[in-house]
Design a protein around this motif. Structure first.
Motif, PDB file in Angstrom:
ATOM      1  N   LEU A  50      21.160  31.690  73.660  1.00  0.00           N
ATOM      2  CA  LEU A  50      20.268  31.629  72.507  1.00  0.00           C
ATOM      3  C   LEU A  50      19.443  30.355  72.493  1.00  0.00           C
ATOM      4  N   ARG A  51      20.017  29.298  73.048  1.00  0.00           N
ATOM      5  CA  ARG A  51      19.287  28.033  73.026  1.00  0.00           C
ATOM      6  C   ARG A  51      18.101  28.053  73.976  1.00  0.00           C
TER       7      ARG A  51
ATOM      8  N   ARG B  34      19.837  37.976  78.446  1.00  0.00           N
ATOM      9  CA  ARG B  34      19.459  37.461  77.135  1.00  0.00           C
ATOM     10  C   ARG B  34      19.567  38.558  76.075  1.00  0.00           C
ATOM     11  N   ASN B  35      19.128  39.751  76.480  1.00  0.00           N
ATOM     12  CA  ASN B  35      19.238  40.870  75.538  1.00  0.00           C
ATOM     13  C   ASN B  35      20.688  41.131  75.159  1.00  0.00           C
TER      14      ASN B  35
ATOM     15  N   ILE C 264      21.754  38.591  72.717  1.00  0.00           N
ATOM     16  CA  ILE C 264      21.235  38.877  71.376  1.00  0.00           C
ATOM     17  C   ILE C 264      22.034  40.008  70.735  1.00  0.00           C
ATOM     18  N   LEU C 265      22.308  41.027  71.533  1.00  0.00           N
ATOM     19  CA  LEU C 265      23.117  42.133  71.012  1.00  0.00           C
ATOM     20  C   LEU C 265      24.426  41.602  70.441  1.00  0.00           C
ATOM     21  N   LYS C 266      24.973  40.620  71.139  1.00  0.00           N
ATOM     22  CA  LYS C 266      26.236  40.052  70.667  1.00  0.00           C
ATOM     23  C   LYS C 266      26.074  39.285  69.360  1.00  0.00           C
ATOM     24  N   THR C 267      25.004  38.502  69.249  1.00  0.00           N
ATOM     25  CA  THR C 267      24.817  37.760  68.006  1.00  0.00           C
ATOM     26  C   THR C 267      24.589  38.710  66.846  1.00  0.00           C
ATOM     27  N   VAL C 268      23.989  39.847  67.164  1.00  0.00           N
ATOM     28  CA  VAL C 268      23.784  40.822  66.093  1.00  0.00           C
ATOM     29  C   VAL C 268      25.119  41.488  65.750  1.00  0.00           C
ATOM     30  N   GLY C 269      26.044  41.458  66.696  1.00  0.00           N
ATOM     31  CA  GLY C 269      27.369  41.962  66.369  1.00  0.00           C
ATOM     32  C   GLY C 269      27.855  43.124  67.203  1.00  0.00           C
ATOM     33  N   ALA C 270      27.191  43.373  68.334  1.00  0.00           N
ATOM     34  CA  ALA C 270      27.665  44.462  69.185  1.00  0.00           C
ATOM     35  C   ALA C 270      29.012  44.081  69.785  1.00  0.00           C
TER      36      ALA C 270
ATOM     37  N   GLN D  90      30.043  48.574  72.787  1.00  0.00           N
ATOM     38  CA  GLN D  90      28.642  48.895  72.532  1.00  0.00           C
ATOM     39  C   GLN D  90      27.731  48.301  73.608  1.00  0.00           C
TER      40      GLN D  90
ATOM     41  N   VAL E  70      27.372  33.086  73.867  1.00  0.00           N
ATOM     42  CA  VAL E  70      26.014  33.514  73.589  1.00  0.00           C
ATOM     43  C   VAL E  70      25.115  32.361  73.190  1.00  0.00           C
ATOM     44  N   VAL E  71      25.732  31.296  72.631  1.00  0.00           N
ATOM     45  CA  VAL E  71      24.903  30.189  72.159  1.00  0.00           C
ATOM     46  C   VAL E  71      24.043  29.633  73.276  1.00  0.00           C
TER      47      VAL E  71
END
Ligand code: ATP
Ligand code: MG
Lengths: 884, 229
Positions: A881-882, A784-785, A788-794, A798, A877-878
């Motif tokens: 995220l869900r 999950r982390n 999230i890193l991906k949604t933030v743009g990693a 990275q 990632v969705v």
């Protein structure tokens, strides 16, 4: 609640974790049951070998005037014996012979009367050296004392009667003289009787003619013995076999009470073997158990992870209205399924492994039911407990959906009480204590049926193991908590600008990261200590065998090797020969004591055999040999001789050696230059080592009795080649392998190969498994982390920084601790088991090839695990995220 | 007004054309998004409203490049390809808990700047400024699992603002906030983008929030209805 549906759900949803649990349980079970089979198998081998190599099981000494037939009947009723022979023993005042114009006289001796069938029925008791193998036979040393060869005459000075003269037919060796001439019926605490120096054997009939008279005059000087080979269907376990034969002998003694006493050779032999077997058992357990514990920890680690998943499952069950007890019951089904599956798989693996590693016929027998059931039970309990414990913990804890944790750091109890340092201190103390007083791992009080292991000896390595792991945990815990700068420095090459937050992240995941480090450390230390110990053990077994045999191949010349002997050239030219050395083997009188003396070329003896530091009083082989080389008249003597003669370094010591020219013993002055404890082919008691050149000069005889040959190839093959080239008429050829089989008194004779390969294979599996599982599970836990890193743009790189930093820390942290710990434990084990090694090893043998394989396996599984995690984090990632 | 009207306008941040998103759930086809066409222009303040399950999140995911439409297309003419959106040009606030659990609040907010290779100190200062504006200074060093739902949402918004993005897509950012706090959050958001051309798209159930936006897009049964103000 529909259990069937739930089980289906388990397999569908948690198939990976379930497979991990089953695999872990299977490893634990198969390791345990393999150890069990090996303990049983090695015990059975030891019993079988002892029994096979024991020439005479019982020597029943008859009270004069006893009805022999009656005793014989009693023996027949006790055991279905396979051989029984009467042997007469007569004490004589000495022997005398005249050779080369001089008369030699010996001290007291014994004359044995044996039937012509004796040698065949008890093979190994009499070994012909020169001349005939029946008729009047003189023991080797007696022949040397009297200077007689076949054809000469010897007069026997009978006790209480006039001397008689007999003609010598042959010279023989009596390898089992100790038991053949044992004092039967002596109290068990009496010092063992040394065999007589002077022995002569003759046919039964002749013996009766010469000694029946003596028996009348001096009844105490003549004895009759019945030598018996009992029915050898004995229990396989050495201890059980020992108890069995001892009862059998007691039984016989009760039956014939008053008419005879039993000299129980087989029990005496089994008594030492059961000690060795117990040593082996302890050793196997000590080497194997850490592996089993590690496999069990892995299972616990797997079930402990996936907390989120489990919580969800529980919440679902609660929604259906299940109570805590019901949840536990349902979850225990999962544990039992994993336990059953793992146990069945594990036993299957160990059956397969046994078939591969244990020689034909033994394998099925050696998978003992008790061990199998025990290990299966362990598997079941392990799986159930491992599955239920986290559930129980969750249920007991705070209500289902609170995420709040107290973040106040509290040290675990073991850290607060410094358990790790205490364990290490205990380890050091125990090690120092036991090392300074000398080790006795197996305690076998004389004459007591029960033997015991001095388990205290294993406190030191165990405490080192446990304390070392906890200490590593403390260190890494502290580093991750306080040393963020250091950590971010270490991972900077990978994480670059992200290193600060990656190290912060690692610090927060500390519990998990340190857990992973510990598992990896345990796996590495298990593999390292096992492999180092095994390699050292094998090396030492080789040294032991070489010490006994002399070299890879040893040729004993019945006709000694002269300088320029064509036979030397023949052996030299064989393709397998890589080194060759001649060695004199003569006898010399030190005072009145006849000792073996070895004449060597100190500068080159090492070309053909291993000269270990432990052989010498100063623990320095190179220096001792150098000194001997520098002093042409130098001699190395035993500690006992130094004591008896109060020798100082450099003292002159007069020995008497036989001169080739007049066959008489003459004084030759030597200079005492060192102490020798052991030497290739030398006996266990006192002996001498000197320069061959000096002995040759002083005795007028430059011939060498022994040829040591070293090979770069297979010793057995070279031995066969040598035998073919030289013929077997006037030489005896032996190779190290056959010597290895003969060594019976020491544990190094136990063939650890099967167990070794199992353990080393398990070690690779465990290491790969721990590294892979720890990383894969741990990183999956945090997918999950990564989402999230991906949604933030990693970007991929990275995310890799996070993954690889963690891999790096766990892998290297664990490996370094594991290597240190494993080496320490191996070192300690070797020290603790010093008694096993004869001579003790000078250094640890490091199996670089295997360790390289381990490293490759570990790196590979780390890489595979990381890629698996990466592929998980590649998923859209969705989806992640869900999920809340 | 028809959707085509918007399509003609040049130079938009986000352009969605006839996007359809279907999920396959256990063999059943779920049409989360049946038809959506829209554009996000500089300075836009858009509220996406609609009942639960109508497809708001699905649309925002597609607009944010986190998900791809099953059919139809999405593009970001002024921002570049999907790879160049985050971190930096597009800030996304997800509806669910979206802080990295192993980092504290401050680190989470600094994360996008660090991913952009900014210096650690600089990123930290920016993050601290944002926390101060949000009134979250006292939780800067806390871990996500120590926070309330509302604190988490505000921290997630702060993170989306940290790179001064051109577009902010926020999925129910005020879902767990009381009125005053929600109001404050919106205030901060508007304040933060005041003198910029940054566009703001918020999916929300909150009428007050929707009222403060310039445009309102309605979502119903997966169909997007775009209205101009
Ligand atoms: N991964 C998925 N698999 C199957 N169906 C999905 C998936 N994701 C979303 N859906 C379905 O798509 C529909 C639209 O979901 P979406 O999350 O976009 O709605 P929403 O408008 O954001 O709702 P809310 O206001 O409750 O957040 C819902 O019916 C949902 O169940
Ligand atoms: Mg939504």
């Amino acid at each position: 609640m529909n259990i069937g549906k739930w089980i289906k759900g388990i397999f569908k949803q948690r198939s990976g974790r379930m497979a991990g649990v089953i695999a872990g349980v299977a490893l634990t079970v198969s390791l345990l049951s393999s150890i069990g089979s090996f303990v049983a198998y090695s015990g059975a081998t030891m019993t079988a070998r002892t029994v096979r190599d024991n020439p005479t099981d019982w020597q029943v000494q008859l009270v004069p005037g006893t009805d022999v037939q009656k005793v014989q009947d009693a023996i027949a009723k006790t055991t279905a014996y396979t051989a029984l022979e009467k042997v007469g023993y007569a004490d004589v005042q000495g022997f005398q012979a005249e050779t080369g114009g001089t008369i030699q006289t010996t001290g007291a001796g014994k004359v044995l009367g044996i039937s012509t069938a004796f040698e065949k029925k008890f093979p190994g008791q009499i070994r012909g050296l020169v001349g005939a193998s029946d008729g009047v036979l003189v023991a080797q040393q007696t022949a040397a004392n009297l200077h007689v060869v076949p054809g000469d005459t010897v007069s026997i000075m009978r006790t209480g009667l006039s001397p008689v003269t007999v003609k010598v037919d042959g010279v023989v060796d009596l390898p089992n003289a100790d038991s053949l001439f044992q004092g039967i019926g002596l109290p068990s605490n009496a010092a063992p009787q040394a065999p007589p120096d002077n022995i002569l054997l003759m046919p039964e009939q002749q013996w009766h003619e010469l000694f029946d008279g003596q028996a009348t005059v001096r009844p105490d000087s003549v004895r009759m013995q019945l030598h018996v080979r009992i029915d050898r269907s004995l229990p396989a376990d050495p201890n059980a076999a020992y108890i069995y034969v001892q009862r059998l002998a007691n039984n016989l003694e009760a039956k014939i009470s008053g008419s005879g006493i039993v000299g129980d050779n087989i029990a005496a032999k089994l008594s030492t073997v059961r000690e060795d077997a117990l040593y082996a058992k302890v050793l196997f357990l000590f080497l194997g158990l850490p592996g089993a514990i590690l496999a069990a920890l892995l299972v616990i680690f797997i079930t402990g992870s996936g907390r989120e998943h489990r919580k969800k499952g529980q919440a679902l069950l609660r929604m259906y209205g299940a109570s805590s007890a019901q949840i536990i019951r349902i979850q225990s089904v999962e544990g039992i399924i994993a336990g059953l599956g793992g146990s069945i798989l594990g036993i299957g693996i160990s059956i397969a492994v046994n078939n591969l590693t244990i020689p034909n016929g033994m394998s099925t027998a050696s998978l003992t039911p008790a061990w199998t059931v025990f290990s299966a039970l362990v598997g079941l309990v392990l799986a159930t407990a491992a599955v239920l414990y986290p559930v129980w913990r969750d249920l007991r804890g705070r209500p289902a959906l609170t995420f709040k944790n107290t973040r106040i750091y509290s040290k675990p109890v073991w850290q607060q009480i410094y358990l790790d340092l205490i364990l290490l201190a205990v380890s050091a103390f125990e090690f120092w204590r036991t090392a300074s007083t000398g080790y006795q791992v197996v305690l076998a009080p004389e004459g007591v049926a029960a033997i015991s292991v001095n388990y205290e000896a294993f406190i030191a390595p165990f405490c080192l193991w446990a304390g070392g792991v906890l200490f590593a945990l403390r260190i890494f815990d502290a580093v991750l908590r306080k040393g963020k700068n250091a950590v971010s420095g270490i991972i900077r090459p990978i994480a670059k600008r992200l290193s600060v937050i990656v190290s912060a992240s690692l610090s927060r995941e500390k519990r998990f990261v340190t857990g992973g480090i510990v598992l990896v450390a345990l796996a590495v230390s298990f593999a390292v200590s096992t492999s180092i110990f095994n390699t050292t053990y094998n090396m030492q077994a080789g040294v032991d065998a070489e010490l006994t045999n002399g070299s890879d191949v040893t040729v004993t010349g019945i006709v000694p090797f002269e300088n320029g002997d064509s036979r030397i050239g023949k052996v030299k030219s064989l393709p397998g020969t890589s080194g060759i050395q001649l060695m004199q083997h003569r006898f010399a009188y030190v005072g009145n004591d006849l000792q073996d003396i070895y004449g060597i070329d100190p500068g080159h003896i090492g070309d053909a055999t291993t000269i270990s530091d432990a052989y010498f009083g100063n623990h320095n082989a190179a220096q001792t040999l150098k000194t001997l080389e520098n002093y042409r008249d130098g001699v190395l003597v035993s500690e006992e001789t130094v004591r008896d003669f109060q020798l100082q370094m450099g003292d002159t010591i007069n020995l008497r050696l036989q001169d080739a020219r007049d066959h008489q013993y003459h004084i030759v002055p030597f200079r005492f230059v060192g102490i020798v404890r052991e030497f290739p082919t030398a006996p266990k008691d006192s002996f001498l080592v000197a320069n061959a050149g000096y002995i040759a000069e002083k005795t007028g005889n430059s011939a060498s009795e022994i040829m040591l040959v070293r090979t770069s190839g297979n010793p057995a093959e070279l031995a066969a080649e040598v035998a073919k080239a030289l013929g077997t008429a006037d030489v005896r050829v032996s190779d190290i392998g056959s010597a290895q089989k003969l060594i019976n008194s020491s544990l190094t004779s136990v063939d650890l190969h099967g167990l070794t390969s199992i353990e080393l294979a398990f070690a690779v599996l465990l290491l790969a498994g721990s590294v892979g599982l720890v990383l894969a599970l741990g990183l999956a836990e945090r997918k999950r982390n990564f989402a999230i890193l991906k949604t933030v743009g990693a970007n991929g790189k990275q995310i890799d920084a996070f993954i690889w930093s963690e891999v790096l820390i766990m892998f290297f942290g664990g490996s370094i601790s594991g290597i240190l710990l494993g080496t320490g434990i191996a070192q300690m084990l070797v020290k603790v088991l010093t008694g096993v090694f004869d001579p003790p090893p000078e250094f640890l043998a490091v199996p670089w090839g295997y360790l390289a394989l381990l490293a490759v396996a570990a790196v590979l599984s780390a890489v595979i695990a990381s890629y698996m995690v990466k592929s998980i984090s590649k998923r859209p990632v969705v989806e992640e995220l869900r999920n809340l | 007004m028809s959707a085509e009207y918007y399509m003609d306008k040049p130079d938009c941040f986000i352009k969605v054309e006839n996007a359809v998103r279907t999920y396959n759930q256990g063999g059943i086809r779920v049409e989360a998004l049946k038809s959506a066409s829209c554009r996000v222009l500089p300075h836009d303040r858009i509220a996406v409203v609609g009942p639960s399950g109508s497809g708001k999140s699905s649309l925002l995911h597609i607009m944010g490049g986190l998900d791809k439409p099953t059919t139809g297309s999405v593009s970001w003419p002024l921002l570049g390809g999907p790879e160049s959106l985050r971190p930096g040009r597009l800030g996304f606030v997800s509806q669910t808990r979206s802080l990295v659990s192993s980092l504290n609040v401050l680190e989470n907010i600094a994360l996008p700047l660090l991913l952009l290779d900014h210096d650690y100190e600089e990123a930290k200062n920016t993050a601290e400024d944002l926390l101060r504006i949000m009134g979250l200074m006292d939780i800067a060093n806390k871990q996500p699992d120590e926070l309330s739902g509302g604190q988490l949402q505000r921290a997630a918004v702060a993170r989306a603002l940290s790179t001064r993005p051109k577009v902010i897509l926020a999925d129910e950012p005020t879902g767990q906030l009381d009125h005053t706090t929600a109001d404050h959050l919106l205030g901060v958001l508007f304040e933060h983008i005041r003198d910029t051309d940054t566009a703001l798209v918020i999916a929300t159930h909150d009428r007050d929030v929707a009222r403060r936006m310039d445009k309102k897009w309605k979502m119903q049964y997966g169909i997007l209805e775009v209205e101009a103000v």
